[in-house]
Every structure is written in C-alpha cells, then in structure tokens.
Motif scaffolding. Structure first.
Motif, PDB file in Angstrom:
ATOM      1  N   ASP A  69       0.791  -1.231   0.000  1.00  0.00           N
ATOM      2  CA  ASP A  69       0.000   0.000   0.000  1.00  0.00           C
ATOM      3  C   ASP A  69       0.821   1.277   0.000  1.00  0.00           C
ATOM      4  OD1 ASP A  69      -2.439  -1.442   0.154  1.00  0.00           O
ATOM      5  OD2 ASP A  69      -2.124  -1.713   2.303  1.00  0.00           O
ATOM      6  N   TRP A  70       2.102   1.221   0.395  1.00  0.00           N
ATOM      7  CA  TRP A  70       2.874   2.442   0.602  1.00  0.00           C
ATOM      8  C   TRP A  70       4.271   2.324   0.018  1.00  0.00           C
ATOM      9  CZ3 TRP A  70       0.405   6.596   2.702  1.00  0.00           C
ATOM     10  CH2 TRP A  70      -0.756   6.350   3.425  1.00  0.00           C
ATOM     11  N   ALA A  76       5.664   9.091   3.184  1.00  0.00           N
ATOM     12  CA  ALA A  76       5.027   7.873   2.681  1.00  0.00           C
ATOM     13  C   ALA A  76       4.042   8.222   1.575  1.00  0.00           C
ATOM     14  CB  ALA A  76       4.325   7.129   3.806  1.00  0.00           C
ATOM     15  N   LEU A  77       4.188   7.562   0.423  1.00  0.00           N
ATOM     16  CA  LEU A  77       3.276   7.742  -0.710  1.00  0.00           C
ATOM     17  C   LEU A  77       2.292   6.579  -0.749  1.00  0.00           C
ATOM     18  CD1 LEU A  77       5.571   9.731  -1.625  1.00  0.00           C
ATOM     19  CD2 LEU A  77       4.927   9.148  -3.960  1.00  0.00           C
ATOM     20  N   SER A  78       1.013   6.899  -0.789  1.00  0.00           N
ATOM     21  CA  SER A  78      -0.027   5.877  -0.853  1.00  0.00           C
ATOM     22  C   SER A  78      -0.226   5.411  -2.290  1.00  0.00           C
ATOM     23  CB  SER A  78      -1.340   6.432  -0.293  1.00  0.00           C
ATOM     24  OG  SER A  78      -2.413   5.541  -0.527  1.00  0.00           O
ATOM     25  N   LYS A  79      -0.767   4.186  -2.440  1.00  0.00           N
ATOM     26  CA  LYS A  79      -1.096   3.705  -3.778  1.00  0.00           C
ATOM     27  C   LYS A  79      -2.349   4.389  -4.317  1.00  0.00           C
ATOM     28  CE  LYS A  79      -3.933  -0.276  -2.376  1.00  0.00           C
ATOM     29  NZ  LYS A  79      -4.085  -1.748  -2.449  1.00  0.00           N
ATOM     30  N   PHE A  80      -3.135   5.020  -3.429  1.00  0.00           N
ATOM     31  CA  PHE A  80      -4.325   5.745  -3.847  1.00  0.00           C
ATOM     32  C   PHE A  80      -3.980   7.213  -4.095  1.00  0.00           C
ATOM     33  CE2 PHE A  80      -5.988   2.209  -1.305  1.00  0.00           C
ATOM     34  CZ  PHE A  80      -6.817   1.628  -2.254  1.00  0.00           C
ATOM     35  N   ALA A  81      -4.778   7.859  -4.937  1.00  0.00           N
ATOM     36  CA  ALA A  81      -4.472   9.223  -5.359  1.00  0.00           C
ATOM     37  C   ALA A  81      -5.645  10.153  -5.106  1.00  0.00           C
ATOM     38  CB  ALA A  81      -4.106   9.252  -6.850  1.00  0.00           C
ATOM     39  N   LEU A  82      -5.343  11.421  -5.060  1.00  0.00           N
ATOM     40  CA  LEU A  82      -6.369  12.448  -4.941  1.00  0.00           C
ATOM     41  C   LEU A  82      -7.207  12.468  -6.214  1.00  0.00           C
ATOM     42  CD1 LEU A  82      -7.306  14.883  -3.119  1.00  0.00           C
ATOM     43  CD2 LEU A  82      -5.837  16.311  -4.537  1.00  0.00           C
ATOM     44  N   PRO A  83      -8.547  12.401  -6.096  1.00  0.00           N
ATOM     45  CA  PRO A  83      -9.385  12.425  -7.308  1.00  0.00           C
ATOM     46  C   PRO A  83      -9.156  13.679  -8.134  1.00  0.00           C
ATOM     47  CG  PRO A  83     -10.662  11.768  -5.390  1.00  0.00           C
ATOM     48  CD  PRO A  83      -9.334  12.240  -4.869  1.00  0.00           C
ATOM     49  N   ASP A  84      -9.390  13.559  -9.428  1.00  0.00           N
ATOM     50  CA  ASP A  84      -9.142  14.688 -10.327  1.00  0.00           C
ATOM     51  C   ASP A  84     -10.001  15.901  -9.983  1.00  0.00           C
ATOM     52  OD1 ASP A  84      -7.264  13.227 -11.678  1.00  0.00           O
ATOM     53  OD2 ASP A  84      -8.681  12.483 -13.178  1.00  0.00           O
TER      54      ASP A  84
END
Length: 319
Positions: free
Chosen positions: A150-151, A264-272
């Motif tokens: 995840d990270w 830490a970078l998540s595998k999920f992203a901020l929505p457009d």
C-alpha cells in the motif's frame, strides 16, 4: 443301449440356455428404469431442488432451536421458491454491503474488487526514480526506501534534516526535500509525513515532549513540500514520538535509527475533481497587487512583496 443313452443326453442339454431369457428381461427392465429416472431428472430438477433446499433449511432450523432453547421443531411447510445461499454464508466477514451490490473488503482479501479510478501512479516506477535521486543519501545510510502493498516509504534521518532537539529546517533539509519533490511532484498519490523520535526525555522552552517534537519535524517537512508546490489536499501529518521505534532504544545506534522523518506515498491518489478544486482555491488566495500610497509630497510609502508571501512596508528607496 447306445440309442437310449444318446437320446437322454440330448434331452438333458436342450434347456441349458433358458437363463438368457431371464437375463434379457432383467436388462430390459433395468434399461426402462434408467430411462424413466433420466426423464424425471430433466423435467423435475427444479422441483427436487426446491424440496431438497426446503428440507435442509427446516432441519438446520430445528437443530439450532434445540441447541439454543431445548424445544421441538416449529418449522413451516415446503418453500414455494428455491432457497439460494446468502453472500454472507459464502464470504463471511469479507462482505461489505453497498447500494450497488456486495464488494469484498480489501482488508480481508488481497484480490478483492478495488475501485481502480482512485489508484495513483504505480509506486514501483516512483521508487526507481527515487533510488537514483537519493543514491548518495542511501549509500551514506541517511535515507532508505521501502515498498509494500500500500505504501512507498521514504525514510530520512533526522540528523541529516535537523539539529538536536530542533524542528527548524536548515539548508541540507531543503536540498533533500527538493530531491524528493522533483520525483513526486508529477504524481497525485496521497502523502503522509510521519515524525519519529527516540525515548530520550526532552523538555525545553519549545517542546515539552517527544510527541510535540515528532509532530513539529513532520510539519516542517510538509511545509517545505507545500512551498515547492505539492497540493495541500494530498498531504497529512502523523506524529509517533517514541512509541513506534524501528530499533532498540537501549543503544546509541538504535536511538539514532529511531530519530527520523518518513515521507510515505499511498497507492491511492487524490481524485481529479478534488485536485482541480484545490488548484482553484490556491489561485483565489493569491495576493492582490497593492498600489503605492503617497503620504506627502516628499515621502512615499512603499509596499514590497516578499518571497514567502509576506509584505514589508517602508519609506526608504529600495526594491
């Protein structure tokens, strides 16, 4: 005598094959039986299944009632509709009820349905770029990278970023943060900035506990990333103090390893859509150009815009 013996022998062997008649009758009846059973299986399959499921449900209910209440069976008749297995019985706690159906929880099954539209840039590709950018720091033991499901975790030693007991970023901090920023600026993955300390007691005029120090150091790194242009909505701060050590605090080496800041970078992203709204808010907060105001004929009040967004008011002739 010879004639009588031959005649008697012929009469004895005349009926030796009669068993074939009975065997043929038996095979005919058996074949007819299987034909009838096959025809019933085709035409009555649904009815038999309904009866089977209904009886199974009645017996299960009876067994549960006897175990819990010690009473007899109080079941109902045969169901008119076929009983189907509930999703909860098939998947247990891995089912999450939603409006559009059932989804498997990600925490329960790694191969469950994940909403792909919220996934960010693959962390593997980002890690390769960071390994190249932070090559010297990794060789010196001042930085390390770790990738899990995840990270993508970027560990930075506090000794490289701050002086002892301080959370003020110096020139070395800004250089390292710039290296990280150049890699993660083009992605939209969520970012968590985490602060960690050793278990040495701290109590000075600025920080009363390691909690405050860890949060302050994480905040300092986050502010540097924000100044460089990372969208604020992507980031959050986490402070762990001394309560999540990476090594044994009983040794000086272990305490040194525990003093760090993690990006830490998540595998999920901020929505457009959220990314665009944040950009519009930043544009609306830009300072408005302030005109010079004349105080008298010989003196002028000048307003100078500083790099960090502040202003300075003076009457001296300087730019």
């Amino acid at each position: 005598m010879l004639r009588k013996r031959i005649a008697r022998k012929t009469a004895t062997n005349h009926n030796t094959e009669r068993w074939l008649v009975s065997y043929a009758d038996y095979m005919t009846i058996l074949f007819a039986f299987f034909v009838v059973m096959y025809s019933l299986a085709i035409t009555k399959e649904e009815s038999f299944q309904i009866l089977s499921d209904s009886l199974e449900q009645v017996f299960d209910k009876s067994a549960r009632e006897q175990q819990q209440e010690g009473t007899g069976v109080t079941g109902t008749g045969v169901l008119s509709d076929r009983v189907t297995s509930e999703p909860e019985l098939l998947y247990g706690e891995s089912i999450e009820k939603v409006d559009k159906g059932n989804d498997l929880l990600d925490s329960q099954n790694d191969t469950s349905l994940v909403q792909k539209e919220n996934l960010g840039t693959p962390l593997e590709s980002v890690m390769v770029k960071l390994q190249s950018a932070l090559l010297d720091e990794i060789r010196n033991g001042q930085a390390s990278l770790e990738l899990n499901q995840d990270w993508l975790i970027i560990e930075l030693s506090s000794g490289m970023l701050f002086t002892s007991g301080s959370a003020t970023a110096h020139s070395g901090t800004k250089r390292v943060v710039n290296l990280v920023y150049n890699i993660i600026a083009d992605v939209k993955n969520y970012i968590r900035v985490r602060g960690y300390t050793d278990n040495e007691t701290i109590n000075n005029e600025i920080f009363k506990s390691n909690w405050e120090l860890s949060v302050a150091r994480a905040t300092s790194i986050l502010i540097e990333l924000e100044k460089l242009g990372i969208t604020s909505a992507r980031m959050a701060i986490e402070g762990y103090g001394q309560y999540s050590p990476f090594a044994d605090n009983a040794t000086a080496k272990g305490r040194s390893e525990n003093r760090k800041v993690v990006i830490a970078l998540s595998k999920f992203a901020l929505p457009d859509d959220a990314f665009e709204e944040t950009a519009q808010e930043l544009e609306s907060e830009l300072p408005v150009e302030i005109e010079k105001v004349l105080l008298t004929d010989d003196k002028t009040i000048k307003i100078i815009h500083l790099e960090h967004g502040g202003i300075r008011i003076t009457t001296r002739n300087e730019q």
